[in-house]
Design a protein around this motif. Sequence first.
Motif, PDB file in Angstrom:
ATOM      1  N   PRO A 204      18.708  56.092  66.074  1.00  0.00           N
ATOM      2  CA  PRO A 204      17.702  55.319  66.961  1.00  0.00           C
ATOM      3  C   PRO A 204      18.410  54.025  67.708  1.00  0.00           C
ATOM      4  CG  PRO A 204      17.124  55.606  64.965  1.00  0.00           C
ATOM      5  CD  PRO A 204      18.339  56.420  64.861  1.00  0.00           C
ATOM      6  N   PRO A 205      17.838  53.455  68.759  1.00  0.00           N
ATOM      7  CA  PRO A 205      18.649  52.368  69.667  1.00  0.00           C
ATOM      8  C   PRO A 205      18.857  51.259  68.711  1.00  0.00           C
ATOM      9  CG  PRO A 205      16.425  53.292  70.644  1.00  0.00           C
ATOM     10  CD  PRO A 205      16.644  53.877  69.330  1.00  0.00           C
ATOM     11  N   MET A 206      17.983  50.731  67.409  1.00  0.00           N
ATOM     12  CA  MET A 206      18.170  49.539  66.766  1.00  0.00           C
ATOM     13  C   MET A 206      19.559  49.972  65.922  1.00  0.00           C
ATOM     14  SD  MET A 206      15.964  47.513  67.620  1.00  0.00           S
ATOM     15  CE  MET A 206      16.029  46.239  66.107  1.00  0.00           C
ATOM     16  N   ILE A 207      19.668  51.026  65.337  1.00  0.00           N
ATOM     17  CA  ILE A 207      20.844  51.364  64.717  1.00  0.00           C
ATOM     18  C   ILE A 207      21.935  51.652  65.162  1.00  0.00           C
ATOM     19  CG2 ILE A 207      21.681  52.898  62.776  1.00  0.00           C
ATOM     20  CD1 ILE A 207      18.788  53.568  61.959  1.00  0.00           C
ATOM     21  N   HIS A 208      21.741  52.133  66.469  1.00  0.00           N
ATOM     22  CA  HIS A 208      22.966  52.292  67.386  1.00  0.00           C
ATOM     23  C   HIS A 208      23.361  51.055  67.906  1.00  0.00           C
ATOM     24  CE1 HIS A 208      25.664  54.305  70.209  1.00  0.00           C
ATOM     25  NE2 HIS A 208      25.199  53.364  71.369  1.00  0.00           N
ATOM     26  N   GLN A 209      22.648  49.978  68.157  1.00  0.00           N
ATOM     27  CA  GLN A 209      23.216  48.653  68.747  1.00  0.00           C
ATOM     28  C   GLN A 209      23.780  47.815  67.717  1.00  0.00           C
ATOM     29  OE1 GLN A 209      19.923  46.385  70.359  1.00  0.00           O
ATOM     30  NE2 GLN A 209      21.238  44.811  71.112  1.00  0.00           N
ATOM     31  N   GLN A 210      23.338  48.187  66.416  1.00  0.00           N
ATOM     32  CA  GLN A 210      24.025  47.182  65.187  1.00  0.00           C
ATOM     33  C   GLN A 210      25.164  47.864  64.872  1.00  0.00           C
ATOM     34  OE1 GLN A 210      21.401  47.566  61.654  1.00  0.00           O
ATOM     35  NE2 GLN A 210      22.815  46.212  60.410  1.00  0.00           N
ATOM     36  N   GLN A 211      25.445  49.147  65.071  1.00  0.00           N
ATOM     37  CA  GLN A 211      26.727  50.061  64.870  1.00  0.00           C
ATOM     38  C   GLN A 211      27.593  49.499  65.862  1.00  0.00           C
ATOM     39  OE1 GLN A 211      26.035  54.211  64.793  1.00  0.00           O
ATOM     40  NE2 GLN A 211      25.269  54.144  62.701  1.00  0.00           N
ATOM     41  N   GLN A 213      27.621  46.477  67.556  1.00  0.00           N
ATOM     42  CA  GLN A 213      28.008  45.246  67.064  1.00  0.00           C
ATOM     43  C   GLN A 213      28.913  44.940  65.988  1.00  0.00           C
ATOM     44  OE1 GLN A 213      24.442  43.092  66.392  1.00  0.00           O
ATOM     45  NE2 GLN A 213      23.915  43.050  68.415  1.00  0.00           N
TER      46      GLN A 213
END
Length: 284
Positions: A204-211, A213
């Motif tokens: 998912p985009p949220m988890i990908h962005q967190q990864q 960071q």
Amino acid sequence: MLPGRQIPQPIAQENQLWVSWHDTQMMASLSPATVMDYFCRKSNPFYDRVCNNETIRMQRLSLEHLNNMVGVEYILLHVAEPILYVIRKQHRHSPTEATPMADYYIIGGMVYKAPDLASVINSRILATVTNLQSAFEEASSYSRYHPNKGYTWDFVANKALSDKSKGNKKDPSSNKDDSGTIFQKQRVDMLLAELLRKFPPPIPPMIHQQQMQNEQQLQQNQLQNTAAEVNPTEANNVAGNPTTSNNGAVPSEASPSPNTAQGGIEPKVEGIDMKPPPEKKIKM
């Protein structure tokens, strides 16, 4: 003849659908040219000796003379070399008119009578009725009657009994087949893990962005650790403990740092324009 003694019926009067015949001496030499002689042997229960084929054989004539005769005859209907031959029994009325009576097929030298449509339908109906009867008997075994409750269904008791009976009937040797090796048990897990590695599920985009960071933060920490190992002075500046003032002045201690004296590499701080130390006055 003795009274009460039963004479066994000849094979011709029995149900011919359950009868088969073969001749081991001629099975290996079957061909379209010899199959009629093979079928017309006297030991064949399907062969009627009172037929036109027997008359022609006695007169040593060819099979072409059958068209000019009237009565029961056998002809070769279908050939699928080298294993299948179909022979038809028919009643000839004229050279162009004949009524089929029965069909016989030879598979691998074994002669069988082909069932007619009525026999096939009767067999299918009998199988259906037998299966329905067994289903009704099994369903009736689950029914229970009580004077207060009436008729009810009890599937638990019969299921336990049936499972117990199946367990007793099971051979002890079959237990060895149930147990498999570690490779057989973990084979599916290995395949699933390999497929998951080749085709990972979408993130998912949220988890990908967190990864992303977290990876950037980890890279910054690694860069800081590397800089600390190479130049401890810069590491102190990054950590918020500068060793120089804002205007570039060095500390009061003018002695070089131990790292500079030992390593022989001057730090970048010496490149800044520094004031010379004050001159000492000579006492008179």
